[in-house]
Design a protein around this motif. Structure first.
Motif, mmCIF file in Angstrom:
data_model
loop_
_atom_site.group_PDB
_atom_site.id
_atom_site.type_symbol
_atom_site.label_atom_id
_atom_site.label_comp_id
_atom_site.label_asym_id
_atom_site.label_seq_id
_atom_site.Cartn_x
_atom_site.Cartn_y
_atom_site.Cartn_z
ATOM 1 N N PRO A 101 0.816 -1.218 0.000
ATOM 2 C CA PRO A 101 0.000 0.000 0.000
ATOM 3 C C PRO A 101 0.851 1.270 0.000
ATOM 4 C CG PRO A 101 -0.833 -1.541 1.634
ATOM 5 C CD PRO A 101 0.467 -2.083 1.118
ATOM 6 N N ILE A 102 1.985 1.233 0.669
ATOM 7 C CA ILE A 102 2.858 2.403 0.693
ATOM 8 C C ILE A 102 3.451 2.642 -0.687
ATOM 9 C CG2 ILE A 102 5.004 3.329 1.645
ATOM 10 C CD1 ILE A 102 4.291 1.875 4.258
ATOM 11 N N LEU A 103 3.899 1.579 -1.339
ATOM 12 C CA LEU A 103 4.457 1.705 -2.683
ATOM 13 C C LEU A 103 3.405 2.206 -3.663
ATOM 14 C CD1 LEU A 103 6.855 1.281 -4.578
ATOM 15 C CD2 LEU A 103 6.053 -1.059 -4.918
ATOM 16 N N LEU A 104 2.207 1.669 -3.592
ATOM 17 C CA LEU A 104 1.113 2.101 -4.461
ATOM 18 C C LEU A 104 0.771 3.566 -4.214
ATOM 19 C CD1 LEU A 104 -0.979 1.258 -6.575
ATOM 20 C CD2 LEU A 104 -2.485 0.642 -4.696
ATOM 21 N N ALA A 105 0.765 3.978 -2.947
ATOM 22 C CA ALA A 105 0.477 5.368 -2.613
ATOM 23 C C ALA A 105 1.547 6.292 -3.176
ATOM 24 C CB ALA A 105 0.377 5.531 -1.097
ATOM 25 N N LEU A 106 2.807 5.901 -3.053
ATOM 26 C CA LEU A 106 3.897 6.735 -3.574
ATOM 27 C C LEU A 106 3.860 6.825 -5.098
ATOM 28 C CD1 LEU A 106 6.847 5.700 -1.236
ATOM 29 C CD2 LEU A 106 5.469 7.788 -1.173
ATOM 30 N N VAL A 107 3.530 5.727 -5.758
ATOM 31 C CA VAL A 107 3.399 5.744 -7.218
ATOM 32 C C VAL A 107 2.255 6.670 -7.629
ATOM 33 C CG1 VAL A 107 2.768 4.335 -9.233
ATOM 34 C CG2 VAL A 107 4.461 3.506 -7.598
ATOM 35 N N ALA A 108 1.134 6.616 -6.924
ATOM 36 C CA ALA A 108 -0.005 7.484 -7.233
ATOM 37 C C ALA A 108 0.368 8.951 -7.030
ATOM 38 C CB ALA A 108 -1.208 7.118 -6.362
ATOM 39 N N ILE A 109 1.094 9.250 -5.958
ATOM 40 C CA ILE A 109 1.489 10.636 -5.694
ATOM 41 C C ILE A 109 2.457 11.138 -6.764
ATOM 42 C CG2 ILE A 109 2.773 12.107 -4.093
ATOM 43 C CD1 ILE A 109 1.519 10.429 -1.813
ATOM 44 N N ILE A 110 3.432 10.321 -7.132
ATOM 45 C CA ILE A 110 4.400 10.730 -8.153
ATOM 46 C C ILE A 110 3.715 10.912 -9.505
ATOM 47 C CG2 ILE A 110 6.416 9.934 -9.463
ATOM 48 C CD1 ILE A 110 7.388 8.666 -6.792
ATOM 49 N N ALA A 111 2.833 9.988 -9.870
ATOM 50 C CA ALA A 111 2.098 10.115 -11.133
ATOM 51 C C ALA A 111 1.203 11.346 -11.113
ATOM 52 C CB ALA A 111 1.268 8.861 -11.382
ATOM 53 N N GLY A 112 0.612 11.640 -9.962
ATOM 54 C CA GLY A 112 -0.242 12.816 -9.843
ATOM 55 C C GLY A 112 0.547 14.103 -9.998
ATOM 56 N N ILE A 113 1.713 14.164 -9.366
ATOM 57 C CA ILE A 113 2.561 15.351 -9.497
ATOM 58 C C ILE A 113 2.987 15.525 -10.951
ATOM 59 C CG2 ILE A 113 4.823 16.309 -8.890
ATOM 60 C CD1 ILE A 113 4.419 15.049 -6.088
ATOM 61 N N PHE A 114 3.387 14.437 -11.588
ATOM 62 C CA PHE A 114 3.810 14.468 -12.984
ATOM 63 C C PHE A 114 2.677 14.943 -13.895
ATOM 64 C CE2 PHE A 114 4.697 12.289 -17.038
ATOM 65 C CZ PHE A 114 5.935 12.839 -17.310
ATOM 66 N N SER A 115 1.485 14.410 -13.699
ATOM 67 C CA SER A 115 0.330 14.794 -14.514
ATOM 68 C C SER A 115 -0.041 16.253 -14.284
ATOM 69 C CB SER A 115 -0.857 13.889 -14.188
ATOM 70 O OG SER A 115 -1.999 14.300 -14.876
ATOM 71 N N MET A 116 -0.049 16.662 -13.029
ATOM 72 C CA MET A 116 -0.413 18.036 -12.708
ATOM 73 C C MET A 116 0.601 19.019 -13.295
ATOM 74 S SD MET A 116 -1.419 19.595 -8.983
ATOM 75 C CE MET A 116 0.226 19.422 -8.331
ATOM 76 N N LEU A 117 1.880 18.724 -13.152
ATOM 77 C CA LEU A 117 2.905 19.605 -13.697
ATOM 78 C C LEU A 117 2.869 19.631 -15.226
ATOM 79 C CD1 LEU A 117 5.995 18.987 -11.406
ATOM 80 C CD2 LEU A 117 4.584 21.033 -11.561
ATOM 81 N N GLY A 118 2.616 18.483 -15.836
ATOM 82 C CA GLY A 118 2.516 18.436 -17.292
ATOM 83 C C GLY A 118 1.403 19.318 -17.819
ATOM 84 N N GLY A 119 0.285 19.335 -17.113
ATOM 85 C CA GLY A 119 -0.825 20.200 -17.516
ATOM 86 C C GLY A 119 -0.576 21.654 -17.194
ATOM 87 N N MET A 120 -0.039 21.925 -16.016
ATOM 88 C CA MET A 120 0.182 23.313 -15.600
ATOM 89 C C MET A 120 1.285 23.995 -16.402
ATOM 90 S SD MET A 120 -0.169 23.021 -11.444
ATOM 91 C CE MET A 120 0.938 24.367 -11.223
ATOM 92 N N LYS A 121 2.374 23.274 -16.645
ATOM 93 C CA LYS A 121 3.526 23.853 -17.344
ATOM 94 C C LYS A 121 3.402 23.778 -18.861
ATOM 95 C CE LYS A 121 6.055 24.790 -13.705
ATOM 96 N NZ LYS A 121 6.535 26.107 -13.380
ATOM 97 N N ASN A 122 2.371 23.097 -19.351
ATOM 98 C CA ASN A 122 2.108 22.993 -20.788
ATOM 99 C C ASN A 122 3.320 22.418 -21.524
ATOM 100 O OD1 ASN A 122 0.571 23.198 -23.082
ATOM 101 N ND2 ASN A 122 0.963 25.359 -23.404
#
Length: 70
Positions: free
Chosen positions: A5-26
């Motif tokens: 669960p910790i590994l899955l949570a960290l993967v979700a957080i990293i993917a979320g940061i990546f997705s959010m930055l990709g959209g915000m920074k265009n």
């Protein structure tokens, strides 16, 4: 088994940061990948940026909740 669960949570957080930055920074390289490219062609680049930002927030929230619960 406790680490999954910790590994899955960290993967979700990293993917979320990546997705959010990709959209915000265009990022061009982010928006021109095959999957994102189809999405951009369907709803437009600005709408895709918003959706990727929202997706990032959702993934980060899921990751944090998994850390709190697990």
């Amino acid at each position: 088994m406790q680490d999954q669960p910790i590994l899955l949570a960290l993967v979700a957080i990293i993917a979320g940061i990546f997705s959010m930055l990709g959209g915000m920074k265009n990022w061009d390289w982010f928006m021109s990948t095959f999957q994102a490219g189809l999405f951009v062609k369907t709803i437009g680049r600005q709408a895709a940026r918003v959706v990727y930002g929202i997706l990032g927030v959702v993934l980060i929230t899921i990751g944090v909740l998994l850390l709190l619960i697990g």
